[in-house]
Design an enzyme around this catalytic site. Structure first.
Site, PDB file in Angstrom:
ATOM      1  N   LEU A 133      -3.762   3.289  72.115  1.00 33.47           N
ATOM      2  CA  LEU A 133      -4.401   3.229  73.426  1.00 33.47           C
ATOM      3  C   LEU A 133      -5.378   4.398  73.547  1.00 33.47           C
ATOM      4  O   LEU A 133      -5.175   5.449  72.931  1.00 33.47           O
ATOM      5  CB  LEU A 133      -3.362   3.328  74.554  1.00 33.47           C
ATOM      6  N   ASP A 134      -6.424   4.220  74.358  1.00 34.37           N
ATOM      7  CA  ASP A 134      -7.316   5.333  74.668  1.00 34.37           C
ATOM      8  C   ASP A 134      -6.521   6.452  75.333  1.00 34.37           C
ATOM      9  O   ASP A 134      -5.483   6.214  75.951  1.00 34.37           O
ATOM     10  CB  ASP A 134      -8.420   4.885  75.636  1.00 34.37           C
ATOM     11  N   MET A 135      -7.040   7.661  75.227  1.00 30.35           N
ATOM     12  CA  MET A 135      -6.374   8.817  75.825  1.00 30.35           C
ATOM     13  C   MET A 135      -6.059   8.592  77.299  1.00 30.35           C
ATOM     14  O   MET A 135      -4.974   8.931  77.784  1.00 30.35           O
ATOM     15  CB  MET A 135      -7.256  10.061  75.669  1.00 30.35           C
TER      16      MET A 135
END
Length: 299
Positions: A133-135
């Site tokens: 997942l993105d940050m």
């Protein structure tokens, strides 16, 4: 000890152990080759060569654990475990946390915390990420504990058999309360940016969506991914004219710092088959507090 065990039935009488491992246990050639070299494939408790001929009633055992190391610093970081068995760990990642160490983030990542957990619980595992997942996106992430689980689940993802569901809070109200966005996503050549656009030169990208609840300031939308392109949900919802709250790349992020400090996107659901038992796992993670607070503010 993590291992696969199976008794040979009459269908495999006279077959080689290699054929049995590929057809009955679904192991890849790469995994079989490595396990054979390291003498981790046993028949009736004895290590065998891959040309070994099986007989009905033979007991086959494949040891999955092996000596491995990883260039990650273990750190005592809180991880929210949603599900765990001998093959996988599923955690609910908090927002603003990097998944895996990078040049800019060597410590403080989810992987640092997971490796510490493995060591503290005396599990001889490295961090094998099945999903990422993105940050700034919160939610469920699968970590495989062994090569067998990682390969099995990676194949499920490639075959679109691993279902990922997200919740997003968007600006405005979608005209159609339920539908499918089938629009290609493209990264422009020569542009020094991670930003994507909808463009016919891109890869086909499909997002199914449904409005769960509407508020004065926007909609809570469930998104189900049929494909898994970079920033897919963010690009598609912005393409419809309904960017996600807090999204600095595709929306009005900087202007909304007081409402939420990141894009209001949460990977809340995973449905997939256990690599070992083939039973369906349906895992869910409730909305994080910052998204709940955002809903209260836009009601």
């Amino acid at each position: 000890m993590s291992a696969l065990e199976k008794k040979v039935d009459n269908r495999y009488e006279g077959s080689t152990i290699r054929e049995f491992l590929k057809e009955e246990l679904g192991l890849s050639s790469r995994l079989i080759r490595g396990a054979a070299i390291e003498n981790r494939i046993l028949v009736n408790k004895n290590s065998v060569r891959m040309r070994y001929i099986l007989h009905e009633g033979d007991e086959v055992l494949v040891k999955l654990q092996r000596k491995e190391s990883q260039n990650i610093i273990p750190e005592n970081i809180d991880i929210n475990i949603v599900y765990e068995d001998e093959d996988i760990l599923v955690v609910n990642k908090q927002p603003n946390v990097v998944v895996h160490p990078t040049k800019r983030h060597q410590t403080g990542t989810l992987a640092n915390g997971v490796l510490y957990y493995f060591q503290e619980t005396k599990q001889n595992c490295i961090v094998r990420l099945v999903s990422r997942l993105d940050m700034d996106t919160s939610g469920l992430i699968i970590i495989a504990k062994n090569q067998f689980a990682h390969m099995a689940l990676s194949k499920e993802m490639q075959d679109n058999n691993l279902e990922k569901r997200y919740l997003a809070i968007v600006h405005g109200h979608l005209k159609e309360k339920e539908g499918t966005i089938d629009a290609p996503i493209y990264r422009q050549e020569g542009v020094d940016s991670i930003q994507r656009i909808v463009d016919n030169r891109g890869q086909r990208s499909i997002t199914h969506y449904k409005v769960v609840e509407s508020f004065n300031g926007g909609d809570l939308v469930e998104c189900f991914l049929e494909t898994g392109r970079t920033h897919q949900i963010r690009v598609h919802l912005n393409h419809l004219g309904h960017p996600i709250y807090g999204d600095s790349l595709y929306g009005y992020g900087e202007e909304e710092k007081e409402l939420i400090g990141r894009q209001a996107l949460h990977a809340y659901g995973l449905d997939f088959k256990s690599p070992r038992t083939k039973e369906t796992l349906s895992l869910r993670a409730e909305l994080p507090e910052d998204m709940k607070n955002l809903i209260e503010r836009i009601k």
